[in-house]
Design a protein around this motif. Structure first.
Motif, mmCIF file in Angstrom:
data_model
loop_
_atom_site.group_PDB
_atom_site.id
_atom_site.type_symbol
_atom_site.label_atom_id
_atom_site.label_comp_id
_atom_site.label_asym_id
_atom_site.label_seq_id
_atom_site.Cartn_x
_atom_site.Cartn_y
_atom_site.Cartn_z
ATOM 1 N N LEU A 164 -17.577 14.026 34.551
ATOM 2 C CA LEU A 164 -17.509 12.873 35.440
ATOM 3 C C LEU A 164 -16.058 12.473 35.689
ATOM 4 O O LEU A 164 -15.242 12.486 34.764
ATOM 5 N N GLN A 180 -14.020 9.278 37.800
ATOM 6 C CA GLN A 180 -14.045 8.101 38.679
ATOM 7 C C GLN A 180 -12.857 8.165 39.630
ATOM 8 O O GLN A 180 -11.726 8.435 39.218
ATOM 9 N N HIS A 221 -28.568 16.743 31.801
ATOM 10 C CA HIS A 221 -28.422 17.325 30.467
ATOM 11 C C HIS A 221 -29.767 17.802 29.915
ATOM 12 O O HIS A 221 -29.823 18.782 29.165
ATOM 13 N N TYR A 272 -17.376 9.849 41.147
ATOM 14 C CA TYR A 272 -18.111 8.634 41.491
ATOM 15 C C TYR A 272 -17.123 7.494 41.691
ATOM 16 O O TYR A 272 -16.045 7.468 41.096
ATOM 17 N N MET A 329 -23.230 3.618 38.988
ATOM 18 C CA MET A 329 -23.585 3.958 37.615
ATOM 19 C C MET A 329 -24.402 5.253 37.625
ATOM 20 O O MET A 329 -25.607 5.236 37.884
ATOM 21 N N PRO A 330 -23.775 6.403 37.350
ATOM 22 C CA PRO A 330 -24.487 7.685 37.430
ATOM 23 C C PRO A 330 -25.242 8.067 36.159
ATOM 24 O O PRO A 330 -25.830 9.140 36.094
ATOM 25 N N ASP A 331 -25.277 7.195 35.141
ATOM 26 C CA ASP A 331 -25.784 7.555 33.820
ATOM 27 C C ASP A 331 -27.188 8.159 33.843
ATOM 28 O O ASP A 331 -27.457 9.165 33.174
ATOM 29 N N LYS A 332 -28.116 7.548 34.603
ATOM 30 C CA LYS A 332 -29.507 8.021 34.566
ATOM 31 C C LYS A 332 -29.622 9.435 35.116
ATOM 32 O O LYS A 332 -30.400 10.258 34.601
ATOM 33 N N TRP A 333 -28.844 9.776 36.138
ATOM 34 C CA TRP A 333 -28.899 11.113 36.716
ATOM 35 C C TRP A 333 -28.208 12.124 35.802
ATOM 36 O O TRP A 333 -28.661 13.260 35.687
ATOM 37 N N VAL A 334 -27.143 11.698 35.157
ATOM 38 C CA VAL A 334 -26.449 12.575 34.218
ATOM 39 C C VAL A 334 -27.363 12.908 33.039
ATOM 40 O O VAL A 334 -27.398 14.048 32.551
ATOM 41 N N ARG A 335 -28.114 11.925 32.566
ATOM 42 C CA ARG A 335 -29.041 12.150 31.453
ATOM 43 C C ARG A 335 -30.099 13.194 31.817
ATOM 44 O O ARG A 335 -30.402 14.096 31.027
#
Length: 268
Positions: free
Chosen positions: A38, A40, A28, A14, A19-25
């Motif tokens: 991840l 960068q 999982h 990325y 901010m990829p956090d929501k897709w990573v969550r």
């Protein structure tokens, strides 16, 4: 690539500001047995990272080389001008490129906006990075135009930003090599596009799933055929046992004989 050849983990690159956090969550939650790593990378290097196999997919800035990379555009960012908090442009809710005519506009070497013609006056030299340019803005050297996410990434208490209405914009996309569209890539595409865990889109269903979809999971929930619907209409809504469906037969509908007497002394 077959299921047995799938990598032990999914590698996602990325670029700064994304901010990829929501897709990573969600990943999982849905694929707990497949680790997601991840990395960068600089915006200019993202295409090379995907093509040389260092990542399976990437959240990148457009454009990408569509001859070798697939891409799904996700969103386009607002462009802002970063200025000191006491700058004159802070008096407005938004500004235009013309409002920067007398300003020194910094143009870092990692710029992602692709200006045809930079507004304002050029600086003596170009900063190496956006982070360096932000430091120069704080020092009162000039102003900086960037996508909103980069302004937030390099936020400082002594700086602020305003939307720049007629400036170029930057779009973010999910990208991956065309020759490496694996099942795990399809899984991540489904997550980014907001598909539910039971969605049939994304991975191709296996033979058993295809059979179940064709037969309606063993017949459950199948709609009656046209012939059965017509037969049900002629029977006055009778149930499968031959009795009226929750009501007494109406007079003249075949439930009683003429004159009001019951046919044969019993219900039909």
């Amino acid at each position: 690539m077959t299921a047995s050849e799938e990598p032990a983990s999914f590698r996602l690159a990325y670029v700064p500001g994304v901010m990829p956090d929501k897709w990573v969550r969600v990943w999982h939650e849905r694929l707990p047995g497949v680790p997601l790593s991840l990395t960068q990378v600089a915006a200019a290097e993202a295409g090379g990272v995907l093509l040389d196999g260092r990542a399976d997919a990437g959240l990148v800035r457009l454009p990408v080389d569509r001859t070798v990379l697939s891409a799904i555009p996700l969103y386009t960012e607002t462009t802002v001008v970063v200025v000191p908090k006491d700058h004159l442009v802070t008096a407005a809710d938004e500004v235009s490129v013309a409002d920067l005519a007398d300003e020194i506009v910094l143009h870092p070497l990692d710029d992602v906006l692709g200006w045809e013609r930079l507004p304002g006056r050029p600086a003596f030299e170009r900063p190496a990075t956006t982070a360096d340019a932000v430091e120069l803005v704080a020092a009162g050297i000039g102003v900086l135009v960037v996508p909103l996410s980069l302004a937030r990434l390099h936020h400082r208490k002594d700086l602020t930003h305003r939307p720049l209405t007629d400036a170029p914009t930057s779009s973010v996309a999910l990208s991956w090599p065309q020759e490496a569209t694996t099942d795990l890539v399809e899984d991540f595409i489904g997550i980014v596009r907001g598909r539910t865990v039971n969605s049939t889109r994304g991975r191709r269903p296996g033979p058993a799933q295809e059979d179940a979809e064709r037969t309606g999971a063993g017949g459950a929930g199948r709609k009656p055929t046209a012939g059965r619907q017509q037969a049900g209409a002629r029977s006055g809504g009778r149930t499968g046992g031959g009795k009226p469906a929750g009501r007494h037969p109406r007079r003249g509908s075949g439930g009683t004989a003429k004159g009001g007497g019951r046919r044969g002394g019993r219900r039909s």
